[in-house]
Design a protein around this motif. Structure first.
Motif, PDB file in Angstrom:
ATOM      1  N   ALA A   1      96.012  34.422  46.104  1.00 53.42           N
ATOM      2  CA  ALA A   1      95.019  34.935  45.335  1.00 53.42           C
ATOM      3  C   ALA A   1      95.348  36.348  44.374  1.00 53.42           C
ATOM      4  CB  ALA A   1      93.679  34.753  45.299  1.00 53.42           C
ATOM      5  N   VAL A   2      96.778  36.310  43.132  1.00 53.36           N
ATOM      6  CA  VAL A   2      96.903  37.878  42.638  1.00 53.36           C
ATOM      7  C   VAL A   2      96.082  38.233  41.476  1.00 53.36           C
ATOM      8  CG1 VAL A   2      98.717  37.774  44.088  1.00 53.36           C
ATOM      9  CG2 VAL A   2      98.602  36.226  41.822  1.00 53.36           C
ATOM     10  N   ASP A   3      95.690  39.262  41.701  1.00 50.64           N
ATOM     11  CA  ASP A   3      95.896  39.829  39.791  1.00 50.64           C
ATOM     12  C   ASP A   3      97.387  40.415  39.188  1.00 50.64           C
ATOM     13  OD1 ASP A   3      95.090  42.213  41.107  1.00 50.64           O
ATOM     14  OD2 ASP A   3      93.021  40.977  41.165  1.00 50.64           O
ATOM     15  N   ALA A   4      96.433  41.395  38.321  1.00 52.08           N
ATOM     16  CA  ALA A   4      97.609  42.437  37.927  1.00 52.08           C
ATOM     17  C   ALA A   4      97.965  43.019  38.959  1.00 52.08           C
ATOM     18  CB  ALA A   4      97.476  43.466  36.086  1.00 52.08           C
ATOM     19  N   GLN A   5      96.923  44.279  39.689  1.00 53.22           N
ATOM     20  CA  GLN A   5      97.459  45.408  40.577  1.00 53.22           C
ATOM     21  C   GLN A   5      97.696  45.198  41.197  1.00 53.22           C
ATOM     22  OE1 GLN A   5      93.347  47.049  41.610  1.00 53.22           O
ATOM     23  NE2 GLN A   5      92.682  46.402  39.924  1.00 53.22           N
TER      24      GLN A   5
ATOM     25  N   ILE B   1     100.870  25.765  49.753  1.00 54.35           N
ATOM     26  CA  ILE B   1     100.593  27.470  48.421  1.00 54.35           C
ATOM     27  C   ILE B   1      99.959  26.707  47.529  1.00 54.35           C
ATOM     28  CG2 ILE B   1     101.208  30.011  47.646  1.00 54.35           C
ATOM     29  CD1 ILE B   1     103.510  28.768  49.941  1.00 54.35           C
ATOM     30  N   ILE B   2      98.415  27.090  47.225  1.00 52.72           N
ATOM     31  CA  ILE B   2      98.297  26.731  45.477  1.00 52.72           C
ATOM     32  C   ILE B   2      98.537  28.993  45.148  1.00 52.72           C
ATOM     33  CG2 ILE B   2      96.321  26.739  43.852  1.00 52.72           C
ATOM     34  CD1 ILE B   2      95.698  24.534  45.600  1.00 52.72           C
ATOM     35  N   LEU B   3      99.217  29.131  44.230  1.00 49.87           N
ATOM     36  CA  LEU B   3      98.695  30.212  43.237  1.00 49.87           C
ATOM     37  C   LEU B   3      97.995  29.753  42.763  1.00 49.87           C
ATOM     38  CD1 LEU B   3     100.332  33.149  43.492  1.00 49.87           C
ATOM     39  CD2 LEU B   3     101.947  31.929  41.548  1.00 49.87           C
ATOM     40  N   ILE B   4      96.910  31.307  42.745  1.00 48.29           N
ATOM     41  CA  ILE B   4      95.939  31.127  41.754  1.00 48.29           C
ATOM     42  C   ILE B   4      96.153  33.146  40.871  1.00 48.29           C
ATOM     43  CG2 ILE B   4      93.990  31.673  41.418  1.00 48.29           C
ATOM     44  CD1 ILE B   4      94.052  29.247  42.669  1.00 48.29           C
ATOM     45  N   ALA B   5      96.220  33.380  39.748  1.00 46.80           N
ATOM     46  CA  ALA B   5      97.138  34.456  39.232  1.00 46.80           C
ATOM     47  C   ALA B   5      95.917  34.610  37.878  1.00 46.80           C
ATOM     48  CB  ALA B   5      98.315  33.762  38.929  1.00 46.80           C
TER      49      ALA B   5
ATOM     50  N   ILE C   1     106.873  37.180  34.366  1.00 42.09           N
ATOM     51  CA  ILE C   1     108.137  37.499  35.401  1.00 42.09           C
ATOM     52  C   ILE C   1     107.752  37.302  36.560  1.00 42.09           C
ATOM     53  CG2 ILE C   1     110.042  39.375  36.113  1.00 42.09           C
ATOM     54  CD1 ILE C   1     110.069  40.094  32.998  1.00 42.09           C
ATOM     55  N   ALA C   2     106.198  38.258  37.122  1.00 43.15           N
ATOM     56  CA  ALA C   2     105.573  38.278  38.414  1.00 43.15           C
ATOM     57  C   ALA C   2     105.474  37.111  39.215  1.00 43.15           C
ATOM     58  CB  ALA C   2     105.008  39.087  38.575  1.00 43.15           C
ATOM     59  N   LEU C   3     105.118  36.070  38.091  1.00 45.76           N
ATOM     60  CA  LEU C   3     104.354  34.952  38.326  1.00 45.76           C
ATOM     61  C   LEU C   3     105.796  33.796  38.598  1.00 45.76           C
ATOM     62  CD1 LEU C   3     102.082  33.140  38.269  1.00 45.76           C
ATOM     63  CD2 LEU C   3     102.114  32.332  36.175  1.00 45.76           C
ATOM     64  N   HIS C   4     106.656  34.213  38.218  1.00 47.77           N
ATOM     65  CA  HIS C   4     107.633  32.875  38.322  1.00 47.77           C
ATOM     66  C   HIS C   4     108.250  34.009  39.813  1.00 47.77           C
ATOM     67  CE1 HIS C   4     111.064  30.638  37.670  1.00 47.77           C
ATOM     68  NE2 HIS C   4     112.061  32.219  37.346  1.00 47.77           N
TER      69      HIS C   4
ATOM     70  N   GLY D   1     107.999  29.263  46.281  1.00 47.10           N
ATOM     71  CA  GLY D   1     108.120  28.005  46.975  1.00 47.10           C
ATOM     72  C   GLY D   1     106.261  27.274  46.803  1.00 47.10           C
ATOM     73  N   ALA D   2     105.443  28.206  46.231  1.00 48.75           N
ATOM     74  CA  ALA D   2     104.126  27.951  45.863  1.00 48.75           C
ATOM     75  C   ALA D   2     104.619  26.983  45.174  1.00 48.75           C
ATOM     76  CB  ALA D   2     104.138  29.253  44.757  1.00 48.75           C
ATOM     77  N   ASP D   3     104.111  25.365  45.871  1.00 47.91           N
ATOM     78  CA  ASP D   3     103.122  24.155  45.502  1.00 47.91           C
ATOM     79  C   ASP D   3     102.873  24.321  44.446  1.00 47.91           C
ATOM     80  OD1 ASP D   3     105.086  22.940  47.668  1.00 47.91           O
ATOM     81  OD2 ASP D   3     103.640  24.377  48.838  1.00 47.91           O
ATOM     82  N   ASP D   4     101.627  24.799  43.727  1.00 42.81           N
ATOM     83  CA  ASP D   4     101.183  24.065  42.414  1.00 42.81           C
ATOM     84  C   ASP D   4     100.222  25.825  41.807  1.00 42.81           C
ATOM     85  OD1 ASP D   4      99.401  23.107  40.525  1.00 42.81           O
ATOM     86  OD2 ASP D   4      98.874  21.459  41.639  1.00 42.81           O
ATOM     87  N   PHE D   5     100.984  26.012  40.353  1.00 43.33           N
ATOM     88  CA  PHE D   5      99.661  27.178  40.485  1.00 43.33           C
ATOM     89  C   PHE D   5      98.198  27.070  39.228  1.00 43.33           C
ATOM     90  CE2 PHE D   5      99.366  28.642  35.709  1.00 43.33           C
ATOM     91  CZ  PHE D   5      99.173  30.407  36.377  1.00 43.33           C
ATOM     92  N   VAL D   6      97.114  28.125  39.397  1.00 37.20           N
ATOM     93  CA  VAL D   6      95.855  27.605  38.505  1.00 37.20           C
ATOM     94  C   VAL D   6      95.984  29.274  38.185  1.00 37.20           C
ATOM     95  CG1 VAL D   6      94.317  27.101  39.107  1.00 37.20           C
ATOM     96  CG2 VAL D   6      95.680  25.463  40.552  1.00 37.20           C
ATOM     97  N   PRO D   7      95.423  29.381  36.511  1.00 32.20           N
ATOM     98  CA  PRO D   7      95.067  30.628  35.989  1.00 32.20           C
ATOM     99  C   PRO D   7      93.531  30.617  36.757  1.00 32.20           C
ATOM    100  CG  PRO D   7      95.119  28.602  34.489  1.00 32.20           C
ATOM    101  CD  PRO D   7      95.741  27.953  35.779  1.00 32.20           C
TER     102      PRO D   7
END
Length: 416
Positions: free
Chosen positions: A67-71, A93-97, A103-106, A112-118
């Motif tokens: 889990a990541v945010d702008a900081q 890996i599930i990326l929570i953003a 650009i950072a997300l890409h 290699g993150a397998d999925d992305f959820v906002p």
């Protein structure tokens, strides 16, 4: 002594972990992890993650939710190391953003993150992401055996017709219509057939590559990330050719946020496509985004697929109101009723009539239920014309393609 020993239940094995700077910043993630896994999950900070992933206990992990945010954008190197280590250990890996730049997300997805959820997490989003992880192993990287790039020399001498297809609700057949309409146009004549391009603008869940059994290519992302330098040649290099007739831009290989492109980017892509093809069919995401306006303005006809149910009616109403409020050309919308009632279904026809009257629209296209043959055709990666030529849905789409082709020809003749 043993007679008085109290047997303690074995603690539930940890099968997943959240990894974040501070998990308390993602309270919805905590709730959803508890709902999905009970007590079989743990939380790690970025500092602890690498240490844990290199311990034997990490071998039992099925996935981690990073889990990541702008900081956290200033800490991408460390987060990238965590993702790389997890991949090396075979952990999904599930990326929570939340509010992370495209650009950072890409960059993180590419590692290699397998999925992305906002974040904030939409309802059931984590559950669906976990389900996709469980299904994923059989559908990993596809080679590029039969996929070839277009062979013609781009001259920019065309003025193509833009035909977007937008599903007003999930499962209304938008991608099926887009794929088969593009194929019918591309094969409408044996000789001197029109040149047709099919663009998948659903950068997250686009499935045109699946429906035509084509690989997703990194070249698509490279083009989208630098549209200012797109020309005829670089655009064609991002396309693949299906059965020597249809030219296709698949969705990117990674799941990307829909706002990774702007209206200017989309306009540049459509301008180049129009200049090199007679017909450009665009499969749109069901979500309305900032650049939907750009596609609508360039479109000659904008197909909106719906079904005979309340969700389609409500979404159609929202769409019409939104377009009117922004003074956008809502009159370009052509409504297509998927799984339309049969000729003898008088009750269904009456419901369809009432639906159109209540929305003050005309349903110009009635797409019959193609039944299991449609799903089978999509799963096999072939258009209906190749697998079930007599299917009623295929016949209707073929009629639509012919009417579009004839209108285009008559317009050319009138303008000559």
């Amino acid at each position: 002594m043993s007679s008085v020993a109290v047997l303690q239940p074995e603690p539930a094995p940890i099968v997943a972990c959240t990894i974040s700077r501070d998990v308390s910043n993602f309270d919805l993630l905590i709730e959803d992890m508890e709902t999905e896994l009970g007590e079989s999950w743990g939380d790690l900070t970025f500092d602890d993650a690498i240490l844990f992933l290199n311990q034997p206990d990490a071998n039992a992990l099925e996935f981690v939710a990073v889990a990541v945010d702008a900081q956290d954008e200033n800490d991408l190197t460390r987060i990238s190391g965590i993702i790389t280590t997890a991949k090396e250990k075979g952990v999904k890996i599930i990326l929570i953003a939340e509010e992370v730049s495209p650009i950072a997300l890409h960059q993180l997805l590419k590692l290699g993150a397998d999925d992305f959820v906002p974040y904030p997490l939409p309802e059931n989003a984590l559950h669906e992401a976990i389900e996709r992880l469980h299904r994923a192993p059989v559908a990993e990287a596809v080679a590029e055996p039969a996929a070839v790039t277009p062979s013609f020399k781009p001259k920019g001498d065309r003025d193509g017709v833009i035909l977007p297809v937008h599903g007003l609700a999930g499962g209304t057949g938008a991608t099926t219509l887009a794929v088969n309409l593009a194929w019918e146009l591309a094969t409408i004549q044996k000789d001197n057939a029109p040149r047709v391009c099919l663009l998948d603008f659903d950068f997250q869940y686009g499935s045109i590559s699946t429906y035509l059994d084509l690989p997703r290519r990194e070249a698509v992302y490279e083009m989208l990330s630098d549209t200012a330098s797109v020309d005829n040649v670089s655009f064609l290099q991002a396309l693949l050719t299906f059965n020597d007739r249809l030219h296709v831009m698949t969705a990117p290989s990674e799941m990307l946020p829909l706002d990774i492109v702007t209206s200017e980017d989309i306009n540049r892509v459509l301008d180049v496509a129009r200049a090199n093809f007679d017909f450009v069919v665009v499969d749109m995401p069901s979500t309305v985004v900032q650049w939907t306006e750009a596609v609508l303005n360039q479109a000659h006809v904008y197909f909106a697929t719906m079904e005979l149910d309340m969700r389609s009616a409500q979404n159609a109403l929202r769409m019409i109101r939104a377009l009117k409020a922004e003074e956008l050309p809502f009159e370009k919308l052509r409504y297509a009723l998927n799984r339309a009632p049969k000729f003898t279904d008088l009750s269904g026809k009456s419901r369809a009539k009432r639906l159109a009257e209540s929305l003050d629209i005309t349903i110009e296209l009635q797409l019959p239920d193609g039944s299991k043959q449609v799903t089978q055709s999509n799963d096999h990666g072939m258009p209906l014309a190749e697998t079930a030529a007599k299917n009623p849905l295929r016949k209707e789409i073929a009629k639509l393609a012919k009417s579009i082709y004839d209108l285009s020809k008559s317009a050319e003749t009138a303008g000559a």
